[in-house]
Design an enzyme around this catalytic site. Structure first.
Site, PDB file in Angstrom:
ATOM      1  N   ARG A   1       0.828  -1.204   0.000  1.00 29.12           N
ATOM      2  CA  ARG A   1       0.000   0.000   0.000  1.00 29.12           C
ATOM      3  C   ARG A   1       0.864   1.257   0.000  1.00 29.12           C
ATOM      4  O   ARG A   1       2.012   1.241   0.431  1.00 29.12           O
ATOM      5  CB  ARG A   1      -0.988  -0.003   1.151  1.00 29.12           C
ATOM      6  CG  ARG A   1      -0.407  -0.004   2.530  1.00 29.12           C
ATOM      7  CD  ARG A   1      -1.546  -0.086   3.526  1.00 29.12           C
ATOM      8  NE  ARG A   1      -1.056  -0.260   4.862  1.00 29.12           N
ATOM      9  CZ  ARG A   1      -1.630   0.248   5.937  1.00 29.12           C
ATOM     10  NH1 ARG A   1      -2.729   0.972   5.834  1.00 29.12           N
ATOM     11  NH2 ARG A   1      -1.143   0.035   7.120  1.00 29.12           N
TER      12      ARG A   1
ATOM     13  N   ARG B   1      -5.144  -1.458   3.559  1.00 29.55           N
ATOM     14  CA  ARG B   1      -4.758  -2.782   3.063  1.00 29.55           C
ATOM     15  C   ARG B   1      -5.867  -3.344   2.169  1.00 29.55           C
ATOM     16  O   ARG B   1      -5.609  -4.050   1.197  1.00 29.55           O
ATOM     17  CB  ARG B   1      -4.503  -3.726   4.239  1.00 29.55           C
ATOM     18  CG  ARG B   1      -3.322  -3.318   5.115  1.00 29.55           C
ATOM     19  CD  ARG B   1      -3.213  -4.219   6.335  1.00 29.55           C
ATOM     20  NE  ARG B   1      -2.105  -3.888   7.221  1.00 29.55           N
ATOM     21  CZ  ARG B   1      -2.178  -3.024   8.231  1.00 29.55           C
ATOM     22  NH1 ARG B   1      -3.303  -2.383   8.483  1.00 29.55           N
ATOM     23  NH2 ARG B   1      -1.130  -2.798   8.993  1.00 29.55           N
TER      24      ARG B   1
ATOM     25  N   HIS C   1      -5.626  -8.511  10.444  1.00 29.94           N
ATOM     26  CA  HIS C   1      -4.479  -7.598  10.296  1.00 29.94           C
ATOM     27  C   HIS C   1      -5.003  -6.287   9.737  1.00 29.94           C
ATOM     28  O   HIS C   1      -5.124  -6.109   8.547  1.00 29.94           O
ATOM     29  CB  HIS C   1      -3.455  -8.222   9.347  1.00 29.94           C
ATOM     30  CG  HIS C   1      -2.220  -7.391   9.175  1.00 29.94           C
ATOM     31  ND1 HIS C   1      -1.512  -6.876  10.237  1.00 29.94           N
ATOM     32  CD2 HIS C   1      -1.557  -7.003   8.067  1.00 29.94           C
ATOM     33  CE1 HIS C   1      -0.465  -6.211   9.782  1.00 29.94           C
ATOM     34  NE2 HIS C   1      -0.469  -6.257   8.470  1.00 29.94           N
TER      35      HIS C   1
HETATM   36  P1  NAI Z   1       7.230  -5.020  -3.118  1.00 33.06           P
HETATM   37  O1  NAI Z   1       6.572  -4.267  -4.202  1.00 33.06           O
HETATM   38  O2  NAI Z   1       8.557  -4.555  -2.617  1.00 33.06           O
HETATM   39  O3  NAI Z   1       7.416  -6.544  -3.560  1.00 33.06           O
HETATM   40  C1  NAI Z   1       6.401  -7.291  -4.143  1.00 33.06           C
HETATM   41  C2  NAI Z   1       7.068  -8.176  -5.189  1.00 33.06           C
HETATM   42  O4  NAI Z   1       6.065  -9.034  -5.725  1.00 33.06           O
HETATM   43  C3  NAI Z   1       7.670  -7.377  -6.360  1.00 33.06           C
HETATM   44  O5  NAI Z   1       9.054  -7.671  -6.479  1.00 33.06           O
HETATM   45  C4  NAI Z   1       6.881  -7.878  -7.563  1.00 33.06           C
HETATM   46  O6  NAI Z   1       7.662  -7.957  -8.748  1.00 33.06           O
HETATM   47  C5  NAI Z   1       6.448  -9.265  -7.072  1.00 33.06           C
HETATM   48  N1  NAI Z   1       5.345  -9.820  -7.833  1.00 33.06           N
HETATM   49  C6  NAI Z   1       4.225  -9.193  -8.289  1.00 33.06           C
HETATM   50  N2  NAI Z   1       3.469 -10.064  -8.984  1.00 33.06           N
HETATM   51  C7  NAI Z   1       4.119 -11.262  -8.948  1.00 33.06           C
HETATM   52  C8  NAI Z   1       3.847 -12.545  -9.477  1.00 33.06           C
HETATM   53  N3  NAI Z   1       2.728 -12.796 -10.187  1.00 33.06           N
HETATM   54  N4  NAI Z   1       4.728 -13.526  -9.254  1.00 33.06           N
HETATM   55  C9  NAI Z   1       5.862 -13.306  -8.545  1.00 33.06           C
HETATM   56  N5  NAI Z   1       6.183 -12.108  -8.009  1.00 33.06           N
HETATM   57  C10 NAI Z   1       5.314 -11.108  -8.214  1.00 33.06           C
HETATM   58  O7  NAI Z   1       6.191  -5.119  -1.913  1.00 33.06           O
HETATM   59  P2  NAI Z   1       6.507  -5.519  -0.391  1.00 33.06           P
HETATM   60  O8  NAI Z   1       6.769  -4.300   0.375  1.00 33.06           O
HETATM   61  O9  NAI Z   1       7.496  -6.614  -0.383  1.00 33.06           O
HETATM   62  O10 NAI Z   1       5.071  -6.075   0.071  1.00 33.06           O
HETATM   63  C11 NAI Z   1       4.577  -7.279  -0.459  1.00 33.06           C
HETATM   64  C12 NAI Z   1       3.181  -7.564   0.089  1.00 33.06           C
HETATM   65  O11 NAI Z   1       3.256  -7.831   1.489  1.00 33.06           O
HETATM   66  C13 NAI Z   1       2.204  -6.399  -0.059  1.00 33.06           C
HETATM   67  O12 NAI Z   1       0.919  -6.893  -0.402  1.00 33.06           O
HETATM   68  C14 NAI Z   1       2.174  -5.787   1.343  1.00 33.06           C
HETATM   69  O13 NAI Z   1       0.977  -5.080   1.602  1.00 33.06           O
HETATM   70  C15 NAI Z   1       2.290  -7.034   2.179  1.00 33.06           C
HETATM   71  N6  NAI Z   1       2.744  -6.820   3.542  1.00 33.06           N
HETATM   72  C16 NAI Z   1       2.130  -7.553   4.518  1.00 33.06           C
HETATM   73  C17 NAI Z   1       2.535  -7.491   5.821  1.00 33.06           C
HETATM   74  C18 NAI Z   1       1.886  -8.342   6.843  1.00 33.06           C
HETATM   75  O14 NAI Z   1       2.081  -8.113   8.031  1.00 33.06           O
HETATM   76  N7  NAI Z   1       1.133  -9.359   6.476  1.00 33.06           N
HETATM   77  C19 NAI Z   1       3.619  -6.571   6.222  1.00 33.06           C
HETATM   78  C20 NAI Z   1       4.238  -5.872   5.110  1.00 33.06           C
HETATM   79  C21 NAI Z   1       3.792  -6.004   3.823  1.00 33.06           C
HETATM   80  C1  2OP Z   2       2.182  -3.559   7.715  1.00 35.86           C
HETATM   81  O1  2OP Z   2       1.491  -3.778   8.714  1.00 35.86           O
HETATM   82  C2  2OP Z   2       1.432  -2.840   5.510  1.00 35.86           C
HETATM   83  O2  2OP Z   2       0.601  -4.817   6.468  1.00 35.86           O
HETATM   84  C3  2OP Z   2       1.694  -3.995   6.372  1.00 35.86           C
HETATM   85  O3  2OP Z   2       3.274  -2.984   7.768  1.00 35.86           O
END
Ligand code: NAI
Ligand code: 2OP
Length: 314
Positions: free
Chosen positions: A81, A87, A174
């Site tokens: 995001r 989210r 979350h």
């Molecule tokens: P980012 O943009 O740095 O990395 C995401 C990666 O996914 C990119 O490298 C992109 O090329 C890749 N990607 C996109 N489509 C793909 C596909 N079909 N196959 C393979 N790879 C693909 O984003 P970031 O910061 O790493 O966040 C990733 C996700 O995790 C987001 O949805 C974010 O909201 C979520 N998130 C969840 C958290 C949690 O506590 N559950 C905490 C932090 C982030």
């Molecule tokens: C976080 O909590 C965006 O879910 C992600 O940092």
């Protein structure tokens, strides 16, 4: 032992590095659609191995062949995001991505455990569950370990104590409806309610709920150090069969009066994935908060189903 990380962006690459640095598996495979990027990050991490002192091999790829025979898969593929987004705004796009990567991964590693990280977390975990066809104990979401780590950090900052002495429990989805539980929070065995007044605890609880957004507002995208470390901690409990008791988005089938959804609950994590959902005693107020959180997750699931029915998502 082999761990796959799908999505080698900020969270994925950090999770892969944290897993490698624990030196507990033979191989970590990072998959991403971006050509060259996972390969480059993998090589960079391999070149850090002599300094950190780990023997795990890290492979970067755009294919699923190298993931075959994995024991654990961490799914981080998807959009993060940006300021002003919740989210939930990521729902449609990330459902397509998470659904797609899960189906490409699952057939090659049918006996593995999947940890979903992509947002909106609780719903994306459901998507991976449906697409993988895995038993529900083999699919879970990472959020509670991160949210609890934030909560513990804020308590340590407030009291000037070591984070290592803070034990805490946080449940629910979350998002803004997450349910921190001060009654189940201790500092060196002492209930936090003995150490901090109600207003200070409430301030920490509110900061925890907005912890993800606080970082998005600072740097324009979401966090990755703590999320990557949290994903690796869950992975460790599975590959070492440690039986850690951690909060995870797990499939509820009657637990806490909830049915057919993934939501944050305390679980025992071992070689079989979620080996037990622990049902702690919640008072009426805590149960109401849990219900509100579950209603929010359910409404996201309903939106997802509507998008599918309208043909917006394949
Ligand atoms: P980012 O943009 O740095 O990395 C995401 C990666 O996914 C990119 O490298 C992109 O090329 C890749 N990607 C996109 N489509 C793909 C596909 N079909 N196959 C393979 N790879 C693909 O984003 P970031 O910061 O790493 O966040 C990733 C996700 O995790 C987001 O949805 C974010 O909201 C979520 N998130 C969840 C958290 C949690 O506590 N559950 C905490 C932090 C982030
Ligand atoms: C976080 O909590 C965006 O879910 C992600 O940092």
């Amino acid at each position: 032992m082999k761990v796959t990380v799908i999505g080698a962006g900020n969270v994925g690459a950090t999770a892969a590095e944290c897993v490698a640095r624990k030196d507990m598996v033979q191989e970590v495979v990072m998959v991403d659609i971006e050509e060259g990027m996972p390969q480059g990050k993998a090589l960079d991490m391999m070149e850090s191995a002599p300094v950190h002192g780990f023997d795990t091999t890290i492979v970067g790829t755009n294919e699923y062949g190298p993931t075959e025979g994995s024991d654990v898969c961490i799914i981080t593929a998807g959009l993060p995001r940006k300021p002003g987004m919740s989210r939930d705004d990521l729902l449609a796009k990330n459902a397509e991505i998470v659904g797609g990567v899960t189906s490409q991964y699952a057939s090659g590693s049918p006996d593995s455990t999947i940890i979903v990280v992509s947002n909106p977390l609780d719903v994306m975990t459901y998507v991976a569950f449906q697409e993988s066809g895995f038993d529900p104990n083999r699919v879970m979401g990472m959020a509670g370990v991160l949210d609890t780590a934030r909560y513990r950090s804020f308590i340590a900052m407030e009291l000037g104590v070591s984070v290592r002495d803070i034990q805490a429990l946080l449940m629910g989805g979350h998002g803004d409806t997450m349910v921190p539980l001060p009654r189940y929070t201790t500092v060196g065995g002492i209930p936090i309610t003995e150490l901090l007044d109600d207003a200070t605890i409430e301030g920490i609880v509110e900061r925890t709920k907005g912890g993800g957004g606080e970082i998005v507002d600072m740097m324009g995208t979401s966090a990755w150090y703590a999320p990557g470390a949290a994903s690796a901690e869950m992975t460790e409990s599975i590959v070492k069969d440690s039986g850690r008791v951690l909060p995870a988005a797990a499939y509820c089938d009657g637990e806490y009066g909830l049915n057919d959804l993934f939501i944050g609950v305390p679980v025992r994590l071992g070689a079989h994935g979620v080996e037990e959902i622990i049902e702690v005693d919640l008072n009426d107020e805590e149960m109401d908060l849990m219900k509100t959180s579950a209603d929010h997750v359910q409404s996201n699931l309903d939106d997802l189903q509507r998008l599918k029915d309208e043909g917006e998502i394949g």
